[in-house]
Every structure is written in structure tokens, then in C-alpha cells.
Design a protein around this motif. Sequence first.
Motif, PDB file in Angstrom:
ATOM      1  N   HIS A 102       0.855  -1.194   0.000  1.00 39.70           N
ATOM      2  CA  HIS A 102       0.000   0.000   0.000  1.00 39.70           C
ATOM      3  C   HIS A 102       0.888   1.240   0.000  1.00 39.70           C
ATOM      4  O   HIS A 102       1.752   1.399   0.857  1.00 39.70           O
ATOM      5  CB  HIS A 102      -0.880  -0.016   1.253  1.00 39.70           C
ATOM      6  N   GLU A 103       0.675   2.141  -0.957  1.00 39.46           N
ATOM      7  CA  GLU A 103       1.577   3.276  -1.157  1.00 39.46           C
ATOM      8  C   GLU A 103       1.100   4.558  -0.475  1.00 39.46           C
ATOM      9  O   GLU A 103       1.692   5.622  -0.687  1.00 39.46           O
ATOM     10  CB  GLU A 103       1.776   3.506  -2.652  1.00 39.46           C
ATOM     11  N   GLY A 104       0.061   4.470   0.324  1.00 38.83           N
ATOM     12  CA  GLY A 104      -0.429   5.641   1.043  1.00 38.83           C
ATOM     13  C   GLY A 104      -1.120   5.219   2.326  1.00 38.83           C
ATOM     14  O   GLY A 104      -0.787   4.179   2.906  1.00 38.83           O
ATOM     15  N   VAL A 105      -2.068   6.032   2.781  1.00 36.63           N
ATOM     16  CA  VAL A 105      -2.888   5.691   3.940  1.00 36.63           C
ATOM     17  C   VAL A 105      -4.354   5.826   3.547  1.00 36.63           C
ATOM     18  O   VAL A 105      -4.716   6.647   2.697  1.00 36.63           O
ATOM     19  CB  VAL A 105      -2.585   6.589   5.163  1.00 36.63           C
ATOM     20  N   ASP A 106      -5.192   4.992   4.150  1.00 38.86           N
ATOM     21  CA  ASP A 106      -6.628   5.070   3.938  1.00 38.86           C
ATOM     22  C   ASP A 106      -7.283   5.685   5.170  1.00 38.86           C
ATOM     23  O   ASP A 106      -7.050   5.233   6.299  1.00 38.86           O
ATOM     24  CB  ASP A 106      -7.222   3.689   3.678  1.00 38.86           C
ATOM     25  N   ILE A 107      -8.097   6.706   4.951  1.00 36.59           N
ATOM     26  CA  ILE A 107      -8.751   7.441   6.020  1.00 36.59           C
ATOM     27  C   ILE A 107     -10.240   7.098   6.003  1.00 36.59           C
ATOM     28  O   ILE A 107     -10.899   7.211   4.958  1.00 36.59           O
ATOM     29  CB  ILE A 107      -8.549   8.956   5.854  1.00 36.59           C
ATOM     30  N   SER A 108     -10.769   6.693   7.149  1.00 40.52           N
ATOM     31  CA  SER A 108     -12.175   6.319   7.236  1.00 40.52           C
ATOM     32  C   SER A 108     -13.079   7.522   6.982  1.00 40.52           C
ATOM     33  O   SER A 108     -12.810   8.634   7.436  1.00 40.52           O
ATOM     34  CB  SER A 108     -12.485   5.741   8.616  1.00 40.52           C
ATOM     35  N   THR A 109     -14.166   7.262   6.260  1.00 38.86           N
ATOM     36  CA  THR A 109     -15.209   8.278   6.081  1.00 38.86           C
ATOM     37  C   THR A 109     -16.528   7.789   6.682  1.00 38.86           C
ATOM     38  O   THR A 109     -17.611   8.198   6.259  1.00 38.86           O
ATOM     39  CB  THR A 109     -15.394   8.634   4.602  1.00 38.86           C
ATOM     40  N   ASN A 110     -16.414   6.874   7.648  1.00 42.52           N
ATOM     41  CA  ASN A 110     -17.585   6.411   8.409  1.00 42.52           C
ATOM     42  C   ASN A 110     -18.654   5.786   7.504  1.00 42.52           C
ATOM     43  O   ASN A 110     -19.855   5.934   7.752  1.00 42.52           O
ATOM     44  CB  ASN A 110     -18.192   7.568   9.206  1.00 42.52           C
ATOM     45  N   SER A 111     -18.184   5.104   6.452  1.00 41.19           N
ATOM     46  CA  SER A 111     -19.082   4.444   5.493  1.00 41.19           C
ATOM     47  C   SER A 111     -20.026   5.429   4.804  1.00 41.19           C
ATOM     48  O   SER A 111     -21.126   5.067   4.373  1.00 41.19           O
ATOM     49  CB  SER A 111     -19.895   3.329   6.186  1.00 41.19           C
ATOM     50  N   GLN A 112     -19.611   6.670   4.708  1.00 40.39           N
ATOM     51  CA  GLN A 112     -20.416   7.692   4.060  1.00 40.39           C
ATOM     52  C   GLN A 112     -19.601   8.393   2.983  1.00 40.39           C
ATOM     53  O   GLN A 112     -18.371   8.356   2.989  1.00 40.39           O
ATOM     54  CB  GLN A 112     -20.912   8.720   5.081  1.00 40.39           C
ATOM     55  N   ASN A 113     -20.291   9.049   2.075  1.00 44.43           N
ATOM     56  CA  ASN A 113     -19.658   9.825   1.008  1.00 44.43           C
ATOM     57  C   ASN A 113     -19.943  11.310   1.204  1.00 44.43           C
ATOM     58  O   ASN A 113     -20.866  11.699   1.917  1.00 44.43           O
ATOM     59  CB  ASN A 113     -20.195   9.388  -0.362  1.00 44.43           C
ATOM     60  N   GLY A 114     -19.138  12.137   0.548  1.00 43.94           N
ATOM     61  CA  GLY A 114     -19.446  13.554   0.481  1.00 43.94           C
ATOM     62  C   GLY A 114     -18.751  14.452   1.481  1.00 43.94           C
ATOM     63  O   GLY A 114     -19.070  15.645   1.560  1.00 43.94           O
ATOM     64  N   TYR A 115     -17.775  13.930   2.226  1.00 39.27           N
ATOM     65  CA  TYR A 115     -17.006  14.802   3.121  1.00 39.27           C
ATOM     66  C   TYR A 115     -16.035  15.659   2.297  1.00 39.27           C
ATOM     67  O   TYR A 115     -15.503  15.204   1.279  1.00 39.27           O
ATOM     68  CB  TYR A 115     -16.208  13.984   4.130  1.00 39.27           C
TER      69      TYR A 115
END
Length: 391
Positions: A84-97
Motif C-alpha cells: 500500500h503506497e499511502g494511507v486510507d482514512i475512514s469516512t464512516n461508510s459515508q460519502n461527500g465529506y
Amino acid sequence: MNRQRPSFLYGILLTAALFGFSGTFLSESPSNKNRASTAPLSRVEEIYAPFDTLRTDLSDYIWPTNASTVITSSFADYRRTHLHEGVDISTNSQNGYPVYASRSGYISRIFISRRGYGKMLYMRHPDGFVTLYAHLQRFDDKVDAYAKKLQKQNKRYSLEVDIDPAMFPVEKGHLIAYTGETGIGSSHLHFEVRDSALNPINPFLLPQISAAISDQIPPHFDMVAFTPLASGSKAQGRTRTWVVDAKRENAGEYVLSDPVKVSGLIGVSVKASDQADILKYRTGPFRFEMYIDGKLVFTSAKKFILDGEAHQVMAYYDRNLLRARKGRFEKLYVEYGNRLPFYNRLPEGTGPIDTSELEPGEHQLRILTWDLSNNESSLTAMLSVSPSAKR
């Protein structure tokens, strides 16, 4: 073919790698024992020289979204075909932030695909470094309109286009997109930092990025594996990999309950994980050190990856243990052909335990690991070397 190193050469190379010495060394090849060669150093320098100086303002990067500060996958974590070449940030299972520019610069590339990273933006910064933002729902209005115009002209959804620097300049902290779930995977923001040559850099080397994470929990050791690497080598009396559970004694302190019998050339790998405060997600630890009788014999840290080398995932993780469904074991040795810059300039072949260099009897194996917040855990075990194991 199993390649072994003369013990005197191993000591010289390890000392040079750990303490920064330089010079001309003898080749490891038996046919070249009597002539000088700089080949071991030149290969190491080829791998590590791009990262000697990070020519960027490390303190200038900010967290790229207000969705959360929850990390669901960290830098150099396992993927089936790559690191993995970066980090994944949670969006709380939602879109549009909102997604914000981590630094000032300009939108340098727009990438859109139904697979992979979905909708992605590249930002180029004044020093040449690049930040990437992926799995986006949509871009900001101006960029989104431009991308749709190109899609219409090309009569296709997929798009990959470089952008003129004057077209979309962006100030640090300004809105550039919205989080989504385009491409492969559920809703989250994939964030990368790359140098001017597009080599991936661990975002948590950046102070304001690392400060966003609350973590006081030390890493966790699950299991340790001992793998015979040469003909005639054995771990616990067998020629196959020996896997043993780690026992937790206190917070951050683990042991192996019984001594492990070793002979020949043995590679050690560990199944370990890290978890930030109150989070359910586990990622891999950031850094390892391994000691035999108090002597440092191996070190690694997931700081950088050379562009195009993330496919070397199986140079770092143990393929056979993955296939055996034992889990993701991280090798505490540098295999030949490994081009990952994780090892503080240690040369290929560093790390395996060679019982020909140990006296008969018991020897202490100690493994230390740290997470990105510098929380530390240790694992201690005893290795038993029989008289016949010292050739």
C-alpha cells in the motif's frame, strides 16, 4: 540456490549499514574473495540515495479531510499484488465529506476509472512533491466541469490527463473534492505523498499528519516463525517453518514460552499488528529491530518505497505462510533481490540467524517493534544451539 555469507564479511557490511561507514568491501562470491569490489555498496546506494534528503517542508502538510482521523490501512500494508503506497482514512461508510489540499500548489493530473482508485486528483507543490487523493465522489465544481467536458469530448468515462500549472492553482486547506467510493472498495479517502520523482513517502513522517492520530497502545505480537533457509538447516528439529504463538506477559512485553532449537541458517518473521486508541482497525507496525545476545542484527522501518517497486510485496511478507493461511508475517531479514528501502542500508542477505557464528548453548533473541507514535513492544525468546549446529 541458497547463498551464504562469510561471517567476517557479514560483520563488516552490517556495521557499515548500521553506523554509516563507507569504503571498499570484498565480494560475497567465493570466486571473488581475493579482489576488491564496490558492487554491494553501489546497489545499496541505488536503492537509498533518493531518500537521503527529503527536499520538502515536512511541517507544511495538513490533514486532508474532516471526515475522521481514523486510519483503516497504513503505509506499506499488505495488498495481494503490491504494498500500500499511502494511507486510507475512514469516512464512516459515508460519502461527500470535504477533501482539502494538504499544501498549496496546483492540480497537476486528473485520473478517472471505474476500477482501481476511481476518481483521483494529483497536486504538485512548489518543491516538486506531489499529494494524491483517491476514491473521490466528485471534484470541486471547476475541476469537475473540466473533467466532464473532456469525458464528453473523448466519448468515454475513463480519463487521465495532465493539467497546465496555471489552470487550477490551489491554496493549502482549500476544498478540492469530496470523499466517495469510486473505483474498488468501500467509502474512504486514499491519501498519498510522493517526492519529485514520484517515490511514495510515508505520510506519517510529516508532523502535522502524525499529530492528527491519537495512539497510546503499543503494537501486538501474535506469532513468530522460524524458517530454515539453507540445505540442512532446521528449526525445532524440522526442515519446515516452525510457527509458535507469542505469549503476552505485560503491556508491550511478549515471550516465547520454550526455547527454540535452531541449526544452520534461519530466517525469523513475525505476525504483528498495531491499533490506535479506541479504533477497531489493525495495521502493521512501523519499525522493527532484532538482537541476538544484545547485538543488533536487523532493523527496518516503512518510510519510503521506490516508484515502481511496490510489487515487491513478497520480498517483505512471507509468501509460504500466506499460502498456508497462517497470516501476514513480516520477514526480519533482507532477501536477495529485495529493492525495498526499509532496512537502513543493510545489504542483501542481512538478518538470518547463522548458528555457525554462535557458540553451543542458549542465546537470547529479542525483537523490538514501534508504531508511528513511538509506542514500543518487545518479544524475548531463547534460541538453543547444539554443538553439531556450529560447523
